[in-house]
Design a protein around this motif. Structure first.
Motif, PDB file in Angstrom:
ATOM      1  N   GLN A   1       0.855  -1.185   0.000  1.00  0.00           N
ATOM      2  CA  GLN A   1       0.000   0.000   0.000  1.00  0.00           C
ATOM      3  C   GLN A   1       0.896   1.242   0.000  1.00  0.00           C
ATOM      4  OE1 GLN A   1      -2.236  -0.709   3.673  1.00  0.00           O
ATOM      5  NE2 GLN A   1      -3.748  -1.927   2.562  1.00  0.00           N
ATOM      6  N   TYR A   2       0.491   2.229  -0.784  1.00  0.00           N
ATOM      7  CA  TYR A   2       1.222   3.502  -0.817  1.00  0.00           C
ATOM      8  C   TYR A   2       0.273   4.614  -0.387  1.00  0.00           C
ATOM      9  CZ  TYR A   2       4.661   1.059  -3.783  1.00  0.00           C
ATOM     10  OH  TYR A   2       5.606   0.194  -4.298  1.00  0.00           O
TER      11      TYR A   2
ATOM     12  N   LEU B   1       0.058   8.543  -0.342  1.00  0.00           N
ATOM     13  CA  LEU B   1       0.757   9.678  -0.964  1.00  0.00           C
ATOM     14  C   LEU B   1       0.243  11.003  -0.418  1.00  0.00           C
ATOM     15  CD1 LEU B   1      -0.105   7.502  -3.539  1.00  0.00           C
ATOM     16  CD2 LEU B   1       1.758   8.845  -4.491  1.00  0.00           C
TER      17      LEU B   1
ATOM     18  N   GLU C   1       0.698   6.790 -10.380  1.00  0.00           N
ATOM     19  CA  GLU C   1       0.000   5.504 -10.239  1.00  0.00           C
ATOM     20  C   GLU C   1       0.742   4.401 -11.013  1.00  0.00           C
ATOM     21  OE1 GLU C   1      -4.181   5.779 -10.716  1.00  0.00           O
ATOM     22  OE2 GLU C   1      -4.453   3.598 -10.637  1.00  0.00           O
TER      23      GLU C   1
ATOM     24  N   LEU D   1       4.161   3.571  -9.368  1.00  0.00           N
ATOM     25  CA  LEU D   1       4.099   2.735  -8.159  1.00  0.00           C
ATOM     26  C   LEU D   1       3.687   1.299  -8.480  1.00  0.00           C
ATOM     27  CD1 LEU D   1       2.765   5.382  -5.644  1.00  0.00           C
ATOM     28  CD2 LEU D   1       5.092   4.496  -5.873  1.00  0.00           C
TER      29      LEU D   1
ATOM     30  N   LEU E   1      -3.543   2.615  -3.451  1.00  0.00           N
ATOM     31  CA  LEU E   1      -3.039   3.998  -3.350  1.00  0.00           C
ATOM     32  C   LEU E   1      -4.024   4.865  -2.588  1.00  0.00           C
ATOM     33  CD1 LEU E   1      -0.946   3.053  -5.431  1.00  0.00           C
ATOM     34  CD2 LEU E   1      -1.411   5.093  -6.755  1.00  0.00           C
TER      35      LEU E   1
ATOM     36  N   TRP F   1      -4.565   8.886  -1.507  1.00  0.00           N
ATOM     37  CA  TRP F   1      -4.058  10.203  -1.937  1.00  0.00           C
ATOM     38  C   TRP F   1      -4.483  11.333  -1.011  1.00  0.00           C
ATOM     39  CZ3 TRP F   1      -1.079  10.929  -6.341  1.00  0.00           C
ATOM     40  CH2 TRP F   1      -1.035   9.877  -7.262  1.00  0.00           C
TER      41      TRP F   1
ATOM     42  N   ILE G   1       5.793   9.811   0.221  1.00  0.00           N
ATOM     43  CA  ILE G   1       5.116   8.514   0.048  1.00  0.00           C
ATOM     44  C   ILE G   1       5.426   7.614   1.238  1.00  0.00           C
ATOM     45  CG2 ILE G   1       4.832   6.485  -1.436  1.00  0.00           C
ATOM     46  CD1 ILE G   1       5.809   8.185  -3.793  1.00  0.00           C
TER      47      ILE G   1
END
Ligand code: SF4
Length: 299
Positions: free
Chosen positions: A74-75, A77, A90, A93, A130, A132, A143
């Motif tokens: 999982q990121y 941002l 996107e 990553l 992701l 955001w 990140i």
């Protein structure tokens, strides 16, 4: 640098960083585990802490992940609206996840839901996940990478309380979650609590809470006190490392909160395990970067 070269460059940085997160714990977690190991008096618990320490040394020396479960990636941002590769992040990553899986190597954990087939790449529908936040007038991106292992994800729960249940209801919910499933998550745990308006907002905040350093405190004094009281209370349970009994149950409790509807208290819990694999990197507009979570780290 042209755009194509910049995308390739950042993909490589994020691939290496993602792979690295699987092998090295962040500095705050390593320090906290050291403190708990020093303070522990139970013989078995001391041995378990020592095996955790040896495990980290072996992961470093052998350049291998520190747990077999490298999780779903999982990121999170926090992206400046003026970051030059905002629209490409996107894809960057996703390709970084493919690269880290291949070169890390990382175990394959993404199973396509309803198809019930492992994709073999750690990517799939909406995975890597992701999250955001866009920051106006900023040209950098920060990140947080998180490896959501199965055991440490299992205790996760969210609920909307009746307003009269108050903060006591929040505490009761946290204790119910940790006493029922906390041992699945390989203690000592970093417990994230979201207090918000609805189930999904609380759940998101509870995950954001475990991205904060172990020793960090909520900016509101009452919430910070609640973090402390919850940690003390959970430690009284004496789960110990790997749930085999000991002085501590948790590395800490972090609360994140938002304003809420007066008639609801959304509450959620996310847990991080002793091998809490997360990393924070800040990337500037010129693609220079700074690793915030791991002291002394360079790619
Ligand atoms: S809970 Fe953490 S340490 Fe335990 S198996 Fe899962 S990822 Fe590994």
């Amino acid at each position: 640098m042209n755009r194509e070269a910049a995308v390739a460059d950042l993909t490589q940085v994020m691939s290496k960083f993602t792979s690295y997160i699987g092998k090295r714990l962040p500095t705050d977690v390593t320090q906290k585990l050291g403190e708990l190991r020093e303070k522990e008096v139970n013989f078995l618990a001391k041995e378990v802490y020592e095996s955790m320490r040896q495990n980290q040394i072996a992961a470093h020396e052998l350049d291998r992940p520190s747990c077999q479960d490298t999780g779903v990636i999982q990121y999170f941002l926090t992206a400046g609206a003026k970051f030059p590769l905002l629209g490409e992040l996107e894809d960057i990553l996703r390709n970084a996840t493919l690269g880290a899986t291949r070169d890390g190597p990382l175990r394959h954990n993404a199973v396509e839901t309803f198809v019930e087939k492992n994709t073999g790449t750690n990517t799939g529908s909406k995975i890597p996940w992701l999250d955001w936040e866009i920051v106006p007038d900023d040209d950098s991106v920060t990140i947080d990478v998180y490896m959501a292992g199965g055991g440490c994800t299992l205790p996760g729960a969210a609920k909307v309380l009746m307003p009269g249940q108050g903060y006591e209801g929040v505490a009761e919910f946290v204790f119910d979650v940790i006493t029922s499933r906390g041992v699945n998550a390989c203690p000592p745990l970093l417990v994230g609590v979201g207090v918000s308006t609805s189930a999904e907002t609380a759940a998101r905040l509870s995950k954001k809470a475990i991205l904060r350093p172990v020793t960090s405190r909520h900016t509101n004094d009452s919430a910070a006190l609640m973090e402390e009281l919850l940690a003390d209370g959970l430690n009284e349970l004496g789960l110990g490392p790997q749930g085999l009994t000991g002085n501590a149950s948790v590395m800490g409790v972090n609360i994140e909160s938002s304003a809420r509807h007066p008639s609801t208290i959304g509450v959620a819990v996310s847990t991080g395990c002793w091998a809490h694999r997360r990393g924070k990197i800040k990337i500037n507009a010129d693609l220079s970067y700074e690793v915030i979570s791991h002291e002394g780290f360079t790619l």
